[in-house]
Enzyme design. Structure first.
Site, PDB file in Angstrom:
ATOM      1  N   HIS A   1     -15.574  14.974  58.246  1.00 43.29           N
ATOM      2  CA  HIS A   1     -16.524  15.387  59.266  1.00 43.29           C
ATOM      3  C   HIS A   1     -15.857  15.812  60.583  1.00 43.29           C
ATOM      4  O   HIS A   1     -16.170  16.889  61.088  1.00 43.29           O
ATOM      5  CB  HIS A   1     -17.648  14.394  59.505  1.00 43.29           C
ATOM      6  CG  HIS A   1     -18.675  15.031  60.391  1.00 43.29           C
ATOM      7  ND1 HIS A   1     -19.593  15.934  59.930  1.00 43.29           N
ATOM      8  CD2 HIS A   1     -18.843  14.991  61.719  1.00 43.29           C
ATOM      9  CE1 HIS A   1     -20.299  16.409  60.934  1.00 43.29           C
ATOM     10  NE2 HIS A   1     -19.862  15.856  62.043  1.00 43.29           N
TER      11      HIS A   1
ATOM     12  N   TYR B   1     -15.479  19.512  63.550  1.00 49.25           N
ATOM     13  CA  TYR B   1     -15.358  19.643  65.008  1.00 49.25           C
ATOM     14  C   TYR B   1     -14.014  20.221  65.407  1.00 49.25           C
ATOM     15  O   TYR B   1     -13.890  20.868  66.447  1.00 49.25           O
ATOM     16  CB  TYR B   1     -15.643  18.309  65.703  1.00 49.25           C
ATOM     17  CG  TYR B   1     -17.094  17.959  65.529  1.00 49.25           C
ATOM     18  CD1 TYR B   1     -18.070  18.740  66.125  1.00 49.25           C
ATOM     19  CD2 TYR B   1     -17.490  16.927  64.709  1.00 49.25           C
ATOM     20  CE1 TYR B   1     -19.399  18.495  65.915  1.00 49.25           C
ATOM     21  CE2 TYR B   1     -18.831  16.662  64.485  1.00 49.25           C
ATOM     22  CZ  TYR B   1     -19.784  17.453  65.090  1.00 49.25           C
ATOM     23  OH  TYR B   1     -21.095  17.233  64.862  1.00 49.25           O
TER      24      TYR B   1
ATOM     25  N   HIS C   1     -25.356  26.333  54.833  1.00 51.61           N
ATOM     26  CA  HIS C   1     -25.191  25.724  56.161  1.00 51.61           C
ATOM     27  C   HIS C   1     -23.800  25.967  56.728  1.00 51.61           C
ATOM     28  O   HIS C   1     -23.654  26.421  57.859  1.00 51.61           O
ATOM     29  CB  HIS C   1     -25.490  24.224  56.075  1.00 51.61           C
ATOM     30  CG  HIS C   1     -24.892  23.427  57.189  1.00 51.61           C
ATOM     31  ND1 HIS C   1     -25.357  23.490  58.483  1.00 51.61           N
ATOM     32  CD2 HIS C   1     -23.846  22.567  57.213  1.00 51.61           C
ATOM     33  CE1 HIS C   1     -24.629  22.702  59.247  1.00 51.61           C
ATOM     34  NE2 HIS C   1     -23.695  22.132  58.506  1.00 51.61           N
ATOM     35  N   PHE C   2     -22.761  25.690  55.921  1.00 49.59           N
ATOM     36  CA  PHE C   2     -21.454  25.821  56.586  1.00 49.59           C
ATOM     37  C   PHE C   2     -20.970  27.268  56.676  1.00 49.59           C
ATOM     38  O   PHE C   2     -20.072  27.556  57.446  1.00 49.59           O
ATOM     39  CB  PHE C   2     -20.402  24.850  56.053  1.00 49.59           C
ATOM     40  CG  PHE C   2     -19.998  24.994  54.635  1.00 49.59           C
ATOM     41  CD1 PHE C   2     -19.288  26.092  54.191  1.00 49.59           C
ATOM     42  CD2 PHE C   2     -20.278  23.972  53.728  1.00 49.59           C
ATOM     43  CE1 PHE C   2     -18.904  26.196  52.883  1.00 49.59           C
ATOM     44  CE2 PHE C   2     -19.892  24.077  52.413  1.00 49.59           C
ATOM     45  CZ  PHE C   2     -19.212  25.192  51.986  1.00 49.59           C
ATOM     46  N   HIS C   3     -21.613  28.179  55.925  1.00 46.64           N
ATOM     47  CA  HIS C   3     -21.268  29.578  56.195  1.00 46.64           C
ATOM     48  C   HIS C   3     -21.888  30.064  57.504  1.00 46.64           C
ATOM     49  O   HIS C   3     -21.398  31.016  58.100  1.00 46.64           O
ATOM     50  CB  HIS C   3     -21.633  30.478  55.019  1.00 46.64           C
ATOM     51  CG  HIS C   3     -20.626  30.403  53.910  1.00 46.64           C
ATOM     52  ND1 HIS C   3     -20.700  29.485  52.895  1.00 46.64           N
ATOM     53  CD2 HIS C   3     -19.472  31.097  53.690  1.00 46.64           C
ATOM     54  CE1 HIS C   3     -19.656  29.636  52.085  1.00 46.64           C
ATOM     55  NE2 HIS C   3     -18.885  30.596  52.550  1.00 46.64           N
TER      56      HIS C   3
ATOM     57  N   ARG D   1     -24.624  23.616  44.041  1.00 50.31           N
ATOM     58  CA  ARG D   1     -23.474  24.336  44.559  1.00 50.31           C
ATOM     59  C   ARG D   1     -22.285  24.081  43.654  1.00 50.31           C
ATOM     60  O   ARG D   1     -22.352  23.254  42.752  1.00 50.31           O
ATOM     61  CB  ARG D   1     -23.178  23.917  45.988  1.00 50.31           C
ATOM     62  CG  ARG D   1     -22.523  22.565  46.192  1.00 50.31           C
ATOM     63  CD  ARG D   1     -22.390  22.373  47.694  1.00 50.31           C
ATOM     64  NE  ARG D   1     -21.760  21.122  48.080  1.00 50.31           N
ATOM     65  CZ  ARG D   1     -20.601  21.069  48.757  1.00 50.31           C
ATOM     66  NH1 ARG D   1     -19.919  22.171  49.022  1.00 50.31           N
ATOM     67  NH2 ARG D   1     -20.135  19.911  49.151  1.00 50.31           N
ATOM     68  N   ARG D   2     -21.213  24.802  43.904  1.00 48.31           N
ATOM     69  CA  ARG D   2     -19.988  24.639  43.117  1.00 48.31           C
ATOM     70  C   ARG D   2     -20.218  24.741  41.616  1.00 48.31           C
ATOM     71  O   ARG D   2     -19.745  23.910  40.845  1.00 48.31           O
ATOM     72  CB  ARG D   2     -19.349  23.278  43.429  1.00 48.31           C
ATOM     73  CG  ARG D   2     -18.860  23.181  44.863  1.00 48.31           C
ATOM     74  CD  ARG D   2     -18.293  21.826  45.149  1.00 48.31           C
ATOM     75  NE  ARG D   2     -17.295  21.890  46.203  1.00 48.31           N
ATOM     76  CZ  ARG D   2     -16.659  20.830  46.674  1.00 48.31           C
ATOM     77  NH1 ARG D   2     -16.905  19.645  46.182  1.00 48.31           N
ATOM     78  NH2 ARG D   2     -15.765  20.962  47.623  1.00 48.31           N
TER      79      ARG D   2
HETATM   80  C1  HEM Z   1     -15.783  37.232  52.641  1.00 45.28           C
HETATM   81  C2  HEM Z   1     -16.587  36.333  53.157  1.00 45.28           C
HETATM   82  C3  HEM Z   1     -17.086  35.148  52.342  1.00 45.28           C
HETATM   83  C4  HEM Z   1     -17.682  35.137  51.113  1.00 45.28           C
HETATM   84  C5  HEM Z   1     -18.043  36.333  50.242  1.00 45.28           C
HETATM   85  C6  HEM Z   1     -17.917  33.750  50.778  1.00 45.28           C
HETATM   86  C7  HEM Z   1     -18.519  33.308  49.600  1.00 45.28           C
HETATM   87  C8  HEM Z   1     -18.554  32.004  49.159  1.00 45.28           C
HETATM   88  C9  HEM Z   1     -19.130  31.553  47.924  1.00 45.28           C
HETATM   89  C10 HEM Z   1     -19.856  32.450  46.922  1.00 45.28           C
HETATM   90  C11 HEM Z   1     -18.896  30.207  47.833  1.00 45.28           C
HETATM   91  C12 HEM Z   1     -19.163  29.297  46.664  1.00 45.28           C
HETATM   92  C13 HEM Z   1     -20.478  28.710  46.442  1.00 45.28           C
HETATM   93  C14 HEM Z   1     -20.426  27.641  45.377  1.00 45.28           C
HETATM   94  O1  HEM Z   1     -20.158  27.914  44.199  1.00 45.28           O
HETATM   95  O2  HEM Z   1     -20.644  26.487  45.731  1.00 45.28           O
HETATM   96  C15 HEM Z   1     -18.163  29.817  49.000  1.00 45.28           C
HETATM   97  C16 HEM Z   1     -17.705  28.538  49.259  1.00 45.28           C
HETATM   98  C17 HEM Z   1     -17.013  28.181  50.406  1.00 45.28           C
HETATM   99  N1  HEM Z   1     -16.728  28.979  51.496  1.00 45.28           N
HETATM  100 FE1  HEM Z   1     -17.101  30.976  51.660  1.00 45.28          FE
HETATM  101  N2  HEM Z   1     -17.458  32.966  51.780  1.00 45.28           N
HETATM  102  C18 HEM Z   1     -16.953  33.786  52.775  1.00 45.28           C
HETATM  103  C19 HEM Z   1     -16.432  33.399  53.993  1.00 45.28           C
HETATM  104  C20 HEM Z   1     -16.120  32.092  54.338  1.00 45.28           C
HETATM  105  C21 HEM Z   1     -15.587  31.676  55.619  1.00 45.28           C
HETATM  106  C22 HEM Z   1     -15.315  32.596  56.800  1.00 45.28           C
HETATM  107  C23 HEM Z   1     -15.376  30.339  55.515  1.00 45.28           C
HETATM  108  C24 HEM Z   1     -14.813  29.383  56.538  1.00 45.28           C
HETATM  109  C25 HEM Z   1     -14.011  29.713  57.510  1.00 45.28           C
HETATM  110  C26 HEM Z   1     -15.758  29.924  54.177  1.00 45.28           C
HETATM  111  C27 HEM Z   1     -15.641  28.636  53.685  1.00 45.28           C
HETATM  112  C28 HEM Z   1     -16.052  28.219  52.441  1.00 45.28           C
HETATM  113  C29 HEM Z   1     -15.863  26.888  51.923  1.00 45.28           C
HETATM  114  C30 HEM Z   1     -15.165  25.733  52.657  1.00 45.28           C
HETATM  115  C31 HEM Z   1     -16.467  26.856  50.650  1.00 45.28           C
HETATM  116  C32 HEM Z   1     -16.601  25.654  49.745  1.00 45.28           C
HETATM  117  C33 HEM Z   1     -15.568  25.531  48.714  1.00 45.28           C
HETATM  118  C34 HEM Z   1     -15.890  24.347  47.835  1.00 45.28           C
HETATM  119  O3  HEM Z   1     -17.088  24.114  47.552  1.00 45.28           O
HETATM  120  O4  HEM Z   1     -14.950  23.662  47.458  1.00 45.28           O
HETATM  121  N3  HEM Z   1     -16.212  31.004  53.497  1.00 45.28           N
HETATM  122  N4  HEM Z   1     -17.967  30.925  49.813  1.00 45.28           N
HETATM  123 CU   LIG Z   2     -20.409  15.838  58.375  1.00 43.21          CU
END
Ligand code: HEM
Ligand SMILES: [Cu+2]
Length: 556
Positions: free
Chosen positions: A230, A234, A381-383, A446-447
Site C-alpha cells: 500500500h 503513495y 481503479h489503479f489505471h 481480474r488476472r
Molecule cells: C499502454 C497502456 C496500458 C495498457 C494497454 C494496459 C493494460 C492492462 C491490462 C489489460 C491489464 C491486465 C488486466 C488483468 O488481466 O487483470 C493490466 C494490468 C496492470 N497494469 Fe496496465 N495498462 C497500461 C498502462 C499501465 C500503466 C501506465 C501502469 C502503471 C504505471 C499500469 C499498471 C498495471 C499493473 C500494475 C497491472 C497489474 C498486473 C497484475 O495484475 O499483476 N498499466 N494493464
Molecule cells: Cu492499498
C-alpha cells in the site's frame, strides 16, 4: 526575496553532472514504459478475444512483465530521476558529489537487477505477477533481481538524503526548499515501506526458491507484501503531488498556496500510509476481523491529506485566475493555460484522480470490498490512479524536464503533439478503465486470460465490454508510442536552447512553517508506533499459530 533574486532563482539550471544522472534514470524509465506498453496492448487484445497469443508466450508471463515494468520499474526510475533533478534545481543547481556517487551506484544495481529479472520472466521461470504471491514460486534469480532493484532504489534515496543534509548543514536554521523536502519525505516513506518486502524476499522467498526450506508461511508472506504494497502507491503518488504543489503554481502563473499545508500533507502520508495493509487482505482468512477493521479506519484517515491536496490545488488555480482578472464563481477556470502541455497533461491526471480516489474508498471499505474484491474493477481503479493521474503527471514533467536537462527547447510543434498525445491517452483510459470498472461490478475476475468459461451465457455477455477494453488498450498503446517519440525528440532532436525548470514561489513566505515538520526523529518514532500498533500483534499471532505452510507451485 527581492524581485531580482527571485528572477535569478528562476533561471537556476541543473548542472551537467546532475543532469546526466537524472537523465540516466528517466531514460531507463521510458524504455521500461515502452516495453510495458507492448505487453499491455497484447494483454488487452488477448483478454478481449481479439488475438490469440502464441504457445510460447503465456498471458501470465506478459502480465508479470507489464506489472513489473509499469508498476515497479517505470515509476521507480522516473521518480528517482525527477527527484535528483529537482533537488539539484532547488538547492543551487548541482548535487554534492557524494549524492551523485550514491545515485549512480543505485542506478547500476537497479539496471543489473532489472536485466536478471527480465531474463527469468522471458525464460518463463517467473510468471508470478508483480505481487509475487506465494505459493506461486519463481526461480531464485527473479527474486534476487527484483531485490537488487529495491536495494538500488534505496541508494537513490540515500543520494537524496545526502543532498538534503548537506544543504541543511550549510543553511542552519533555515527551512529546506519545498521540493527538496518533498523528495526527502517520499524517499523516507519508501525506506519504511520496503522493509516489509525486503523481509519477505530475503527471509522467506529466496531460501524457499533455492529449496533450502521446503515450505513457506503464505499468510505471513502476504502480510509482509501488503505492508509494502500500500505505501507503494503513495510512493507513486507523492512525486506527482510534488509536481502539483511545488511546480504547478509557477506554470499557471500563481504562487504556492501554503508551504505549511503542503508539508503537513506529506508528513501525514509518512505516518498514515503504512499501517493500512490489511485493506488488501479483507477476504484473507487468518487475520482477525478486529485488525482488518483497524486498518480500514486508518485507511480512511489517508483520505485527509489527499483532500488537502485537492483544496490546495484549487486555491492555487483560483487565485492565479483571479490575479489575471477572472470574475464570477468559475471565471478563473477559463484563465488557466489550457494550451500548455506542462499544465494540461498533469491537469488531466488530476481530474482522473477524482474518480480514482473515490474508487479507492470503495476498495478499502469492508462491505463494498466484498463486491469488487479480485474483480477487474480493481484494475480499472489503479489505471485511473497510477496509470492516469501519476503517469500523465510524469508525461507532463518530461515535456520540460528533458529539454532542460539536455539544453534544448520544447517547441510549439512538440507542445501540440503533446496535447494530442494526452487526449489519446485520456480517451484510451476512459474507455479501458470505464469498461474495467463496469465489468468488475458484474463480477468479471481480474488476472485471467481470455476465457468464456465453457461458453457460459454470463461470461459470453461480458464480451462486448471486453471489446471496449481492448479498444481502449489499443488507443493507450498509440498514446504510449507517441510519448516515446516525444522523449526521443526532446532528448536528442529538439532545437538547442534553454527550457526553464519551473518552481513555484510561496505566497506568504513570512508565514512561519511549523518546525515540527522537519523533526525527523520525532516523526519517524511516531510512524514506528503506528506500525507497531497495526502489525505487532497480527505478526506475532501468525508466527505463533502458523497456518500450515505451502510447498511451491507453478500455476503457469
Ligand atoms: C499502454 C497502456 C496500458 C495498457 C494497454 C494496459 C493494460 C492492462 C491490462 C489489460 C491489464 C491486465 C488486466 C488483468 O488481466 O487483470 C493490466 C494490468 C496492470 N497494469 Fe496496465 N495498462 C497500461 C498502462 C499501465 C500503466 C501506465 C501502469 C502503471 C504505471 C499500469 C499498471 C498495471 C499493473 C500494475 C497491472 C497489474 C498486473 C497484475 O495484475 O499483476 N498499466 N494493464
Ligand atoms: Cu492499498
Amino acid at each position: 526575496m527581492a524581485e531580482a533574486q527571485v528572477a535569478e532563482a528562476q533561471n537556476v539550471r541543473v548542472d551537467r553532472a546532475a543532469a546526466r544522472l537524472s537523465l540516466a534514470y528517466v531514460l531507463v524509465a521510458f524504455l521500461s514504459f515502452g516495453v510495458a506498453a507492448i505487453a499491455g496492448l497484447l494483454q488487452g487484445l488477448d483478454r478481449g478475444g481479439v488475438i490469440t497469443l502464441p504457445k510460447w508466450l503465456n498471458y501470465y508471463q506478459i502480465l508479470t512483465a507489464h506489472g513489473v515494468y509499469m508498476g515497479l520499474l517505470f515509476t521507480t526510475y522516473f521518480i528517482i530521476g525527477f527527484f535528483f533533478s529537482g533537488v539539484a534545481r532547488t538547492t543551487g543547481g548541482s548535487l554534492p558529489p557524494v549524492a551523485r556517487r550514491l545515485g549512480w551506484l543505485g542506478w547500476w544495481m537497479m539496471v543489473i537487477g532489472q536485466v536478471a529479472a527480465t531474463f527469468e520472466v522471458l525464460a518463463g521461470n517467473a510468471s508470478v505477477l508483480y505481487t509475487f504471491y506465494a505459493p506461486m514460486k519463481a526461480s531464485p534469480l527473479f527474486y534476487i533481481g527484483t531485490a537488487l532493484v529495491v536495494v538500488g532504489s534505496w541508494f537513490g534515496g540515500y543520494g537524496v538524503f545526502a543532498a538534503y543534509r548537506i544543504w541543511k548543514r550549510k543553511n542552519p536554521g533555515k527551512l529546506s526548499p519545498l521540493f527538496t523536502f518533498m523528495a526527502f519525505a517520499t524517499m523516507l516513506l519508501w525506506q519504511i515501506a520496503t522493509i516489509g518486502v525486503a523481509l519477505e524476499v530475503v527471509l522467506q522467498l529466496i531460501p524457499w526458491s533455492f529449496g533450502w526450506v521446503s515450505t513457506v508461511n503464505v499468510l505471513l508472506s502476504r502480510m509482509l507484501f501488503w505492508y509494502f504494497g500500500h505505501p507503494l502507491v503513495y510512493f507513486w503518488l507523492l512525486p506527482a503531488y510534488t509536481m502539483w504543489y511545488a511546480v504547478m503554481p509557477k506554470i499557471v502563473g500563481g504562487k504556492v498556496f501554503s508551504d505549511a499545508l503542503a508539508r503537513t500533507s506529506f508528513v501525514m502520508f509518512i505516518l498514515l500510509s503504512t499501517p493500512v495493509g490489511f485493506h488488501h487482505q479483507l477476504l484473507e482468512p487468518g487475520i482477525p476481523p478486529l485488525w482488518k477493521f483497524l486498518h480500514v479506519i486508518l485507511t480512511m484517515f489517508v483520505v485527509i491529506p489527499s483532500l488537502m491536496t485537492a483544496f490546495n490545488m484549487f486555491a492555487v488555480f483560483e487565485s492565479a485566475g483571479r490575479a489575471k482578472g477572472a470574475t464570477g464563481l468559475f471565471g478563473w477556470f477559463k484563465k488557466l493555460p489550457w494550451n500548455d502541455v506542462r499544465f494540461m497533461v498533469p491537469m488531466m491526471g488530476m481530474i482522473a484522480f477524482i474518480p480514482g480516489g473515490a474508487g479507492g474508498i470503495v476498495n478499502a471499505s469492508n462491505q463494498m470490498n466484498e463486491v469488487v474484491h479480485n474483480t477487474i474493477f480493481v484494475t480499472g481503479h489503479f489505471h485511473l490512479t497510477v496509470g492516469t493521474a501519476v503517469a500523465m503527471t510524469f508525461f507532463g514533467i518530461s515535456y520540460w524536464l528533458l529539454p532542460h536537462l539536455t539544453g534544448r527547447k520544447l517547441t510549439r510543434a512538440a507542445n501540440r503533439v503533446g496535447l494530442i498525445q494526452a487526449v489519446i491517452w485520456g480517451t484510451g483510459m476512459l474507455l479501458m478503465s470505464g469498461a474495467m470498472h463496469y465489468m468488475g461490478l458484474l463480477g468479471v475476475p481480474r488476472r485471467t486470460a481470455y476465457t468464456t468459461y465453457m461458453n457460459d451465457p454470463t461470461a459470453l455477455s461480458w464480451m462486448p465490454l471486453e471489446g471496449v477494453m481492448a479498444l481502449g488498450g489499443t488507443l493507450l498503446f498509440i498514446g504510449a508510442m507517441l510519448m516515446i517519440g516525444m522523449v526521443v525528440y526532446l532528448t536528442w532532436f529538439a532545437p538547442k536552447g534553454f527550457e526553464e525548470y519551473p518552481i513555484g514561489e510561496v505566497a506568504n513566505p513570512a508565514e512561519a512553517t511549523p518546525r515540527l515538520l522537519e523533526r525527523w526523529p520525532v516523526l519517524i518514532s511516531l510512524a514506528a508506533v503506528l506500525i507497531l500498533v497495526a502489525y505487532a500483534y497480527p505478526v506475532i499471532d501468525t508466527l505463533q499459530n502458523a497456518p500450515p505452510s505451502a510447498p511451491g507451485i507453478r500455476t503457469w
